[in-house]
Design an enzyme around this catalytic site. Structure first.
Site, PDB file in Angstrom:
ATOM      1  N   ASP A 127       0.814  -1.226   0.000  1.00 48.53           N
ATOM      2  CA  ASP A 127       0.000   0.000   0.000  1.00 48.53           C
ATOM      3  C   ASP A 127       0.848   1.277   0.000  1.00 48.53           C
ATOM      4  O   ASP A 127       0.342   2.348  -0.331  1.00 48.53           O
ATOM      5  CB  ASP A 127      -0.927   0.020   1.230  1.00 48.53           C
ATOM      6  N   ARG A 274      -0.150  -9.046  -4.864  1.00 45.83           N
ATOM      7  CA  ARG A 274       0.763  -9.337  -3.752  1.00 45.83           C
ATOM      8  C   ARG A 274       1.626 -10.556  -4.004  1.00 45.83           C
ATOM      9  O   ARG A 274       2.534 -10.854  -3.233  1.00 45.83           O
ATOM     10  CB  ARG A 274      -0.051  -9.576  -2.475  1.00 45.83           C
TER      11      ARG A 274
HETATM   12  O1  F6P Z   1      -2.378  -4.029   3.281  1.00 42.79           O
HETATM   13  C1  F6P Z   1      -2.173  -4.821   2.172  1.00 42.79           C
HETATM   14  C2  F6P Z   1      -3.476  -5.287   1.588  1.00 42.79           C
HETATM   15  O2  F6P Z   1      -3.199  -6.068   0.434  1.00 42.79           O
HETATM   16  C3  F6P Z   1      -4.475  -4.175   1.264  1.00 42.79           C
HETATM   17  O3  F6P Z   1      -4.167  -3.511   0.061  1.00 42.79           O
HETATM   18  C4  F6P Z   1      -5.763  -4.943   1.243  1.00 42.79           C
HETATM   19  O4  F6P Z   1      -6.876  -4.117   1.549  1.00 42.79           O
HETATM   20  C5  F6P Z   1      -5.566  -5.962   2.345  1.00 42.79           C
HETATM   21  O5  F6P Z   1      -4.171  -6.107   2.509  1.00 42.79           O
HETATM   22  C6  F6P Z   1      -6.182  -7.301   2.029  1.00 42.79           C
HETATM   23  O6  F6P Z   1      -5.974  -8.124   3.121  1.00 42.79           O
HETATM   24  P1  F6P Z   1      -6.222  -9.694   3.118  1.00 42.79           P
HETATM   25  O7  F6P Z   1      -5.071 -10.349   2.418  1.00 42.79           O
HETATM   26  O8  F6P Z   1      -6.282 -10.061   4.555  1.00 42.79           O
HETATM   27  O9  F6P Z   1      -7.504  -9.934   2.375  1.00 42.79           O
END
Ligand code: F6P
Length: 341
Positions: A127, A274
């Site tokens: 982020d 990610r």
């Molecule tokens: O903080 C990183 C992030 O990928 C955000 O962009 C997103 O809102 C959140 O984590 C999603 O989290 P999770 O992997 O728990 O769904």
């Protein structure tokens, strides 16, 4: 010295590069031993460790995710959590802890430091919303993945004369949307920092079709319309009180199609942003952070986090690192508005 290492919060490309740099320099230059904790703060809470030496960090530089695993466990939400972590560190004979994480993981690190734990922080998040550092690793990779997706969507959108709405991550900061949208030549970019006017978005869409091109709208998952009626939230909240975001892209696609009569499709990039191998920029930043983190332990400068300021790696107090969220300033948004429509 014996040092614990953990990765907490959402994973991101570059975590393994940090772990590798910490261990390589820690062993080669300082003769330290390491203990890896599984799944963020869950590791020291439940005393779940993994061996962490040169052997374990071989070949992990280009690998996404984290060899240690991660979780969003918050020890301050668990009865006796802090005491359990302190006991683990004591019983394992650990002299210091390196916590690699975002705002939540580093917030816990700061509170543990206030409780007397010798901890050093390393900032990570796709982020890029940590105020104390110019960039976090993971961000550049996420932006490049989103940019490539936008490039690909341009050609299919043109072929079908459709509007494509690309929803990207970023939580309450619009950095991924801004950078990916700018790099990918989006026709409209919608950020959490600037509530949008759906009518104006539809005007841009129609204008784009008039010029015989198909519009690409990049919308951050945390963006909201001015009327405040279109945000979709699951209502699910994690241990740090964050609502799970997502869904604005689909809602916007339906609204654009209804108002303009043009076929509109939503693409949610989600966790693809990610995953996978880090870019060169993120590998270098993560490696430099890892090297600086082990130097910070060696200097016994606990309660600090490593950070990027310009091209220099510096140390900042963990308190400063977690004090405020770094959001997109209005002038950065104004800059890109000239390309809208
Ligand atoms: O903080 C990183 C992030 O990928 C955000 O962009 C997103 O809102 C959140 O984590 C999603 O989290 P999770 O992997 O728990 O769904």
């Amino acid at each position: 010295m014996r040092i614990g290492v953990l990765t907490g919060g959402g994973d991101c490309p570059g975590l393994n590069a940090v772990i590798r740099a910490v261990v390589r320099k820690g062993v080669a230059e300082y003769g330290y031993d390491f203990v890896g904790f599984r799944d963020g703060w869950r590791g020291p809470l439940e005393r779940e460790t993994v061996p962490l030496g040169i052997q374990q960090v071989r070949g992990i530089l280009p690998r996404g995710g984290t060899i240690l695993g991660t979780s969003r466990t918050n020890p301050f939400k668990i009865e006796g959590g802090v005491e359990r972590i302190e006991a683990t560190l004591r019983d394992l004979g650990l002299d210091a802890l390196i916590a690699i994480g975002g705002e939540d993981t580093l917030g816990v690190a700061k509170r543990l430091y206030d409780n007397g734990v010798d901890v050093v922080g390393v900032p990570k998040t796709i982020d890029n919303d940590l105020a104390a550092t110019d960039y976090t690793f993971g961000f550049d990779t996420a932006v490049n993945i989103a940019m490539e997706a936008i490039d690909r969507l341009h050609t299919t959108a043109e072929s079908h004369h459709r509007a494509m709405i690309v929803e990207v991550m970023g939580r309450h900061a619009g950095w991924i949307a801004l950078h990916a949208g700018m790099a990918g030549g989006a026709n409209v970019i919608l950020l959490p920092e600037q509530p949008f006017d759906v009518g104006a978005v539809c005007d841009y869409v129609e204008h784009r079709f008039k010029t015989h091109y198909s519009p690409i709208i990049v919308v951050a998952e945390g963006a909201t319309p001015k009327e405040g009626t279109m945000t979709l939230q699951t209502g699910e909240v994690d241990a740090f009180g964050h609502v799970r975001l997502g869904g604005i892209g689909q809602l916007l696609a339906e609204e654009v199609e209804k108002r303009t009569g043009k076929e509109s499709r939503a693409v949610v990039l989600g966790h693809v942003q990610r995953g996978g191998t880090p870019t060169a920029f993120d590998r270098v930043l993560a490696t430099r952070f890892g090297l600086a983190a082990i130097d910070t332990v060696h200097a016994e400068a606990y309660g600090q986090m490593v950070a990027l300021r310009g091209t220099e790696i510096v140390r900042v107090p963990l308190a400063e690192a977690t004090a405020e969220l770094k959001t997109v300033p209005p002038e950065r948004y104004q800059e890109v508005e000239v390309f809208f429509g």
